[in-house]
Design a protein around this motif. Structure first.
Motif, PDB file in Angstrom:
ATOM      1  N   LEU A 165      35.014  39.625  38.513  1.00  0.00           N
ATOM      2  CA  LEU A 165      36.107  40.489  38.972  1.00  0.00           C
ATOM      3  C   LEU A 165      37.246  39.652  39.561  1.00  0.00           C
ATOM      4  N   ARG A 166      36.890  38.641  40.355  1.00  0.00           N
ATOM      5  CA  ARG A 166      37.913  37.804  40.993  1.00  0.00           C
ATOM      6  C   ARG A 166      38.686  36.990  39.954  1.00  0.00           C
ATOM      7  N   ALA A 167      37.965  36.546  38.927  1.00  0.00           N
ATOM      8  CA  ALA A 167      38.617  35.706  37.916  1.00  0.00           C
ATOM      9  C   ALA A 167      39.296  36.530  36.834  1.00  0.00           C
ATOM     10  N   GLY A 168      39.134  37.868  36.888  1.00  0.00           N
ATOM     11  CA  GLY A 168      39.728  38.729  35.871  1.00  0.00           C
ATOM     12  C   GLY A 168      39.089  38.562  34.514  1.00  0.00           C
TER      13      GLY A 168
END
Length: 425
Positions: A261-264
Motif C-alpha cells: 500500500l505504501r509503495a503503491g
C-alpha cells in the motif's frame, strides 16, 4: 506371670494401649493423605512424604503390617487385662476387665487417634512412615503370607492390588478440586482453569463468526475499493475470495499488505501472491483440539466447513483464548456491536448474535446446546417466523421481536430475567 508385680503389668498394659492408638491413628492418617499434595511434598524433598508415598505404592502390604501389629497388641492387651482382673477381683473381674478394656480401647486407641489423624493426617502419617519402613522389612515374610492369602481372595472379586496407584482425575473431578481450592487459587485464575476445562465441551461453531458476517477482500471489486477497505479495516487477517466466501483464495495478513500500500504496488495479482493458502476446520471440532491444531499448523485463523465442504464461518485463535481468559476489555459491551443497552434496563440485540456472546456479555443463561444464534433459538422455540411485536419467554428471559427481515428475526429487545416467586412457609 504370677510373680510379676501388678504395677509392671499395668505399665505394660498402658504401653500396649498407646501402641494400639499408634497403629489405629497412623492407619487413618496414611489412608487419608491427599495423594496429590503428597506427591508435591515428596518432589519438594520432604523425607516423611517420600517414605509415606513409597509405603502407599502397595497399600495391601501397609494395611497387612498395620493390622498385624494392631491385632497382636489388642489381643495381648486383652489377655493382660484378664490377668490383672483375676488378681484384683477373681473370676468376677473377667467381665469387668472386658467391659472396661473395650471402653478404654474404643476411646483412647480408636476414636480419638483416628479422629486426630483424619483432621491432621500429615502430622501423624509422616512420623509413622519412619517407623513402618523398618517394621515392614523386619516382618516382611509374615506380611507377605498374609497378603498372598488376602490378595487371592480379592482377585476372586476382580480386584488387583497392583492397580492401587491409578488415581487419575477425570475432568469433572478436577473441576471439583478447582472449585474447592477456595482462597488458595485467586477467583480470576480459578475461572480461567474452569474455562480451560470447558474447552472440550465447546466446538468451533460456538465461537466462529458466521459466514454472513465475515469481512474479507473480494477480488472482483475494483482496486480502489479494495485499497479503501484495507486502509480502514480493524482486522489483521482477512480471507480473500472471489464473489463469495465459497470461492476463497487464501488468508491475507495486513503486515504483508502495508508495504505494498505504501509503495503503491497493490494489485489483484499481488494480493493473490501474498495470500496464504486457506486453512479449513471441520465443524464439530472441540476447542481444546483446535487450539492444538492451530499450534501444530502455525495458524491463527481458519474457515469452519461442514461435511459438504460449505463454509459456515471463521474461527480464530484469539476467539479461543477469549474463552479461557475472558474478553480483552473492561467495558462489557464495547466488543459487542450487536448489543445496545436501553434506559429501561433492556437491551436491543441483533438476532444474529451468538448465544454464547449474549451469555458472556449480559450474564445470561440461555441454552447453548442447541442453536448457536439468538435468531435460531427464537425460531426453534416458536417453530415459526414471528411477527414484529411478538413477545416470548426464553429461559425465563422476556424477549420482544422488534424487526424481522428475509425470513429471519433481525432485532429483538431482551429484558432482565424474571424472578421466580419464593415459596411461602
Amino acid at each position: 506371670m504370677a510373680d510379676i508385680p501388678l504395677s509392671v503389668l499395668l505399665g505394660v498394659l498402658f504401653f500396649l494401649i498407646i501402641l494400639s492408638a499408634f497403629f489405629s491413628g497412623s492407619e487413618t492418617g496414611l489412608m487419608t493423605l491427599n495423594r496429590y499434595r503428597l506427591r508435591h511434598l515428596a518432589r519438594g524433598g520432604n523425607a516423611g512424604a517420600r517414605r509415606a508415598q513409597k509405603l502407599l505404592e502397595r497399600p495391601d502390604r501397609l494395611i497387612g503390617l498395620i493390622l498385624l501389629g494392631n491385632n497382636f497388641v489388642n489381643i495381648l492387651a486383652s489377655a493382660l487385662a484378664t490377668v490383672i482382673a483375676l488378681r484384683l477381683l477373681g473370676e468376677a473381674g473377667i467381665m469387668v476387665a472386658t467391659a472396661l478394656l473395650t471402653v478404654v480401647i474404643l476411646l483412647f486407641a480408636e476414636v480419638t487417634p483416628k479422629t486426630l489423624a483424619a483432621l491432621r493426617p500429615e502430622r501423624i502419617a509422616f512420623p509413622a512412615a519412619f517407623v513402618y519402613g523398618p517394621l515392614l522389612r523386619l516382618f516382611y515374610p509374615l506380611v507377605w503370607v498374609i497378603n498372598v492369602i488376602a490378595n487371592s481372595i480379592l482377585r476372586l472379586f476382580g480386584v488387583s492390588p497392583e492397580q492401587a496407584g491409578d488415581t487419575a482425575l477425570s475432568s469433572e473431578e478436577l473441576r471439583t478440586v478447582v472449585l474447592e481450592a477456595g482462597a488458595m487459587i485467586p477467583k480470576r485464575h480459578q475461572k480461567m482453569l474452569l474455562n480451560l476445562l470447558d474447552l472440550e465441551k465447546i466446538t468451533v461453531e460456538d465461537i466462529m463468526v458466521p459466514r454472513n458476517e465475515i469481512d474479507g477482500v473480494d477480488l472482483t471489486e475494483s482496486l480502489e475499493e479494495i485499497e479503501d477497505f484495507l486502509s480502514h479495516t480493524q482486522y489483521t487477517r482477512l480471507p480473500v475470495y472471489e464473489e463469495s466466501i465459497d470461492h476463497v483464495v487464501g488468508i491475507l495478513h495486513m503486515r504483508n499488505v502495508t508495504p505494498l500500500l505504501r509503495a503503491g504496488e497493490l494489485s489483484h495479482e499481488s494480493i493473490r501472491r501474498i495470500a496464504r493458502d486457506p486453512y479449513f476446520i471441520p465443524e464439530g471440532t472441540p476447542l481444546n483440539r483446535q487450539l492444538l491444531n492451530f499450534q501444530r499448523e502455525g495458524r491463527r485463523t481458519g474457515l469452519v466447513v461442514d461435511e459438504y465442504g460449505d463454509i459456515l464461518g471463521l474461527a480464530t485463535l484469539e476467539d479461543i483464548l477469549e474463552e479461557i481468559v475472558g474478553e480483552f476489555t473492561t467495558d462489557p459491551y464495547s466488543l459487542y456491536k450487536d448489543i445496545t443497552p436501553q434506559d429501561d434496563g433492556s437491551f436491543l440485540v441483533d438476532a444474529t448474535a451468538a448465544v454464547r456472546e449474549l451469555n458472556r456479555a449480559l450474564k445470561m443463561e440461555l441454552p447453548t446446546s442447541g442453536p448457536k444464534t439468538l435468531n435460531g433459538l427464537i425460531l426453534e422455540h416458536m417453530e415459526d417466523i414471528p411477527e414484529p411485536g411478538t413477545s416470548l419467554l426464553l429461559a425465563d428471559y422476556p424477549v420482544e421481536i422488534v424487526q424481522t427481515k428475509d425470513n429471519a428475526v433481525k432485532t429483538v429487545r431482551v429484558f432482565p430475567k424474571l424472578r421466580k416467586p419464593q415459596a411461602r412457609h
